[in-house]
Design a protein around this motif. Structure first.
Motif, PDB file in Angstrom:
ATOM      1  N   PRO A  96      12.720  23.212  31.616  1.00 55.74           N
ATOM      2  CA  PRO A  96      12.456  22.148  30.641  1.00 55.74           C
ATOM      3  C   PRO A  96      10.968  22.005  30.357  1.00 55.74           C
ATOM      4  N   SER A  97      10.642  21.501  29.180  1.00 56.98           N
ATOM      5  CA  SER A  97       9.260  21.187  28.774  1.00 56.98           C
ATOM      6  C   SER A  97       8.340  22.399  28.859  1.00 56.98           C
ATOM      7  N   ASP A  98       8.869  23.582  28.604  1.00 57.04           N
ATOM      8  CA  ASP A  98       8.100  24.825  28.682  1.00 57.04           C
ATOM      9  C   ASP A  98       8.216  25.534  27.339  1.00 57.04           C
ATOM     10  N   ALA A  99       7.282  25.238  26.433  1.00 59.76           N
ATOM     11  CA  ALA A  99       7.353  25.779  25.078  1.00 59.76           C
ATOM     12  C   ALA A  99       7.253  27.300  25.070  1.00 59.76           C
ATOM     13  N   ALA A 100       6.435  27.866  25.939  1.00 58.71           N
ATOM     14  CA  ALA A 100       6.264  29.320  25.963  1.00 58.71           C
ATOM     15  C   ALA A 100       7.559  30.017  26.373  1.00 58.71           C
ATOM     16  N   ALA A 101       8.222  29.500  27.415  1.00 55.54           N
ATOM     17  CA  ALA A 101       9.482  30.096  27.849  1.00 55.54           C
ATOM     18  C   ALA A 101      10.559  29.950  26.774  1.00 55.54           C
ATOM     19  N   LEU A 102      10.581  28.818  26.109  1.00 52.79           N
ATOM     20  CA  LEU A 102      11.559  28.610  25.046  1.00 52.79           C
ATOM     21  C   LEU A 102      11.300  29.569  23.889  1.00 52.79           C
ATOM     22  N   ALA A 103      10.042  29.748  23.524  1.00 54.90           N
ATOM     23  CA  ALA A 103       9.703  30.680  22.444  1.00 54.90           C
ATOM     24  C   ALA A 103      10.100  32.104  22.793  1.00 54.90           C
ATOM     25  N   ALA A 104       9.862  32.512  24.044  1.00 52.35           N
ATOM     26  CA  ALA A 104      10.201  33.881  24.464  1.00 52.35           C
ATOM     27  C   ALA A 104      11.707  34.112  24.411  1.00 52.35           C
ATOM     28  N   ALA A 105      12.495  33.106  24.818  1.00 50.72           N
ATOM     29  CA  ALA A 105      13.952  33.244  24.780  1.00 50.72           C
ATOM     30  C   ALA A 105      14.456  33.318  23.344  1.00 50.72           C
ATOM     31  N   LEU A 106      13.893  32.503  22.478  1.00 50.94           N
ATOM     32  CA  LEU A 106      14.287  32.551  21.066  1.00 50.94           C
ATOM     33  C   LEU A 106      13.927  33.902  20.448  1.00 50.94           C
ATOM     34  N   GLU A 107      12.778  34.441  20.847  1.00 43.70           N
ATOM     35  CA  GLU A 107      12.330  35.722  20.298  1.00 43.70           C
ATOM     36  C   GLU A 107      13.334  36.838  20.573  1.00 43.70           C
ATOM     37  N   ARG A 108      13.942  36.820  21.755  1.00 45.39           N
ATOM     38  CA  ARG A 108      14.910  37.875  22.087  1.00 45.39           C
ATOM     39  C   ARG A 108      16.046  37.911  21.073  1.00 45.39           C
ATOM     40  N   TYR A 109      16.537  36.750  20.694  1.00 48.43           N
ATOM     41  CA  TYR A 109      17.675  36.708  19.766  1.00 48.43           C
ATOM     42  C   TYR A 109      17.248  37.010  18.339  1.00 48.43           C
ATOM     43  N   VAL A 110      16.056  36.592  17.964  1.00 45.23           N
ATOM     44  CA  VAL A 110      15.564  36.882  16.619  1.00 45.23           C
ATOM     45  C   VAL A 110      15.301  38.376  16.462  1.00 45.23           C
TER      46      VAL A 110
END
Length: 392
Positions: free
Chosen positions: A325-339
Motif C-alpha cells: 500500500p501507498s507505494d506509487a512506484a510499485a503500483l506503476a511497475a505492476a500496471l506497466e506489466r499489463y500495459v
C-alpha cells in the motif's frame, strides 16, 4: 403475509456504495416467501438509490440522526422496532453496532452484526474507543460476521468475538450484469477516450482509505516509464466522495488534466468497466473488495494492494498483481506489466472471471445469508431452545 418473518436492516445511510448495493441485491433476490424486509437508515436514504429495491413491500425508514451521541435516536429506533416487530435485526458496521441493546429491549429475538469494513478514519482498527464499543456490544448479538477472513480474524483476536458467534460471509457478484466486453457493446455516455486508448481504471468512494491519490501518482510515473505510449495512456477514477475536488486538483498539478477522468458518481459502472483495460485498487484497508470482484467478473486483471481482504480475492500472479500500500512506484511497475504485455492482461483477466464464477457468485452469497437467518431463527424462535446471546 405477516406470518413471514421480517428482517430489519439497520445502516447509517442508504446511498450509492458497495455495502448498500449488495444489501439491495440480497433483498431483491431472497425468496419472498421466506423473509420480508425493511431498511432503517440512521440518517436518511437517497431517493434515487432506493429505487433499486425492486422487491415489493419493502419499507424504508429514516431516523434523521444528528452527529454525535444522539440518544434520542435510540428511543426512536426502539419505538419503530416495537411497531414493526421484526424477527431479526441486522446491523451493518460500526455506525450501527451500538443499537444491539435497543433491539434486545424492543424484544427482537435474533440480532446480527455485520463487519463490512472499518471506519474511514480508522482503516486499521486501532481506535481504542471504537474497539471498546465493539467489545461491549458483541454480547448483544447472536452472530458477529465479517465479509473477509482477515476481518473475521481481527474480530476474534482484537474484539474478542467468540468462535461460535463468528463466521465469514463473502460478497457476491452478478456475473450476468458484470461480464467481459462484447464487440457490440456501446460506448458509455460521456466516455472521453478514443478507441485505441489504454485505460486504467478504478471504482470506489473517493476517501482517504481508498487512496486514489497514490493511483494518480502511479499513473504519472507510468507515463514517464512508457514515453512512447504516453499519449495512449488514460486513467478513469469513477466514484464520488469528500476527496473528489482535491483529487481533480491533484490530477491538474501532475499534468494529467487531459489524461485523467474523474466524473464523480455513475450508475452505469458495469459498462464502464467493460471499457477499461486494467483495474487498480490502491486501498490502504479493505474488507472483501466488491469493486475488484466486479472488475474480475468483467474480465480485467486487478492490481491491488496487499491489505485486508484483497489478497483473498486477487490471486497474485494468476488473476492480478499485489503491491504494497501507498507505494506509487510499485503500483506503476505492476500496471506497466499489463500495459506492455496485453496477452498477460487478457490471461489474468480471464482467470479472474473464472475465479469469480467459481467462488463469488451472487446466488452463493444470497444462500449463505439466508442460511444464517434460517439457522438463527430455528434456534431462537421456532424451537424455543435458544442458544442465547450472553446478554440474555
Amino acid at each position: 403475509m405477516h406470518d413471514i418473518p421480517l428482517i430489519v436492516h439497520l445502516i447509517y445511510r442508504l446511498d450509492f456504495g458497495g455495502l448498500e448495493a449488495l444489501l439491495v441485491e440480497r433483498i431483491n433476490r431472497m425468496p419472498a416467501e421466506r423473509y420480508r424486509h425493511a431498511v432503517v437508515c440512521l440518517t436518511q436514504a437517497d431517493p434515487a438509490f432506493a429505487t433499486r429495491i425492486t422487491r415489493r413491500g419493502v419499507t424504508i425508514h429514516a431516523l434523521h440522526k444528528q452527529p454525535g451521541l444522539a440518544l434520542s435516536t435510540h428511543l426512536r429506533l426502539w419505538r419503530l422496532l416495537r411497531r414493526l416487530r421484526p424477527a431479526i435485526l441486522h446491523s451493518y458496521n460500526l455506525s450501527a453496532v451500538e443499537y444491539g441493546p435497543v433491539a434486545l429491549l424492543a424484544g427482537v429475538p435474533v440480532r446480527i452484526s455485520g463487519a463490512h469494513g472499518r471506519d474511514a478514519d480508522d482503516p486499521h482498527g486501532r481506535n481504542r474507543k471504537h474497539n471498546l464499543l465493539r467489545r461491549l456490544m458483541a454480547p448483544f448479538y447472536d452472530c458477529c460476521y465479517a465479509n473477509s477472513a482477515a476481518m473475521e480474524a481481527w474480530n476474534r483476536s482484537v474484539i474478542g468475538v467468540q468462535a461460535a458467534k463468528s463466521r465469514v460471509l463473502a460478497n457476491g457478484i452478478d456475473t450476468e450484469r458484470f461480464h467481459p466486453r462484447q464487440p457490440d457493446d456501446a460506448v458509455p455516455p460521456g466516455w472521453p477516450f478514443a478507441a485505441d486508448d489504454i485505460v486504467i481504471g478504478s471504482v470506489g468512494r473517493l476517501q482517504a482509505v481508498k487512496d486514489q491519490a497514490t493511483l494518480l501518482d502511479a499513473f504519472a510515473l507510468l507515463r514517464e516509464r512508457l514515453p512512447t505510449m504516453r499519449d495512449q495512456l488514460r486513467l478513469a477514477i469513477i466514484g464520488d466522495g469528500p476527496l473528489l475536488l482535491s483529487l481533480r486538483e491533484r490530477a491538474v498539478r501532475l499534468g494529467l488534466a487531459d489524461a485523467a477522468w474523474l466524473p464523480g458518481a455513475r450508475q452505469d459502472v458495469a459498462p464502464l468497466l467493460r471499457h477499461l483495460h486494467v483495474f487498480a485498487m490502491p486501498s490502504i484497508a479493505e474488507g472483501t473488495p466488491g469493486s475488484a470482484l466486479e472488475a474480475m467478473a468483467s474480465g480485467l486483471p486487478v492490481v491491488g494492494t496487499r491489505v485486508g481482504g484483497i489478497p483473498e480475492v486477487v490471486d497474485d500472479g494468476v488473476t492480478g498483481t499485489l503491491v504494497p500500500p501507498s507505494d506509487a512506484a510499485a503500483l506503476a511497475a505492476a500496471l506497466e506489466r499489463y500495459v506492455a504485455v496485453p496477452a498477460l492482461a487478457a490471461r489474468h483477466g480471464a482467470a479472474g472471471r473464472e475465479r469469480v464464477l467459481r467462488l463469488y457468485g451472487m446466488a452463493a452469497m444470497v444462500a449463505a445469508y439466508q442460511q444464517l437467518y434460517d439457522s438463527l431463527c430455528e434456534r431462537k424462535i421456532r424451537t424455543g431452545r435458544a442458544v442465547t446471546s450472553c446478554a440474555e
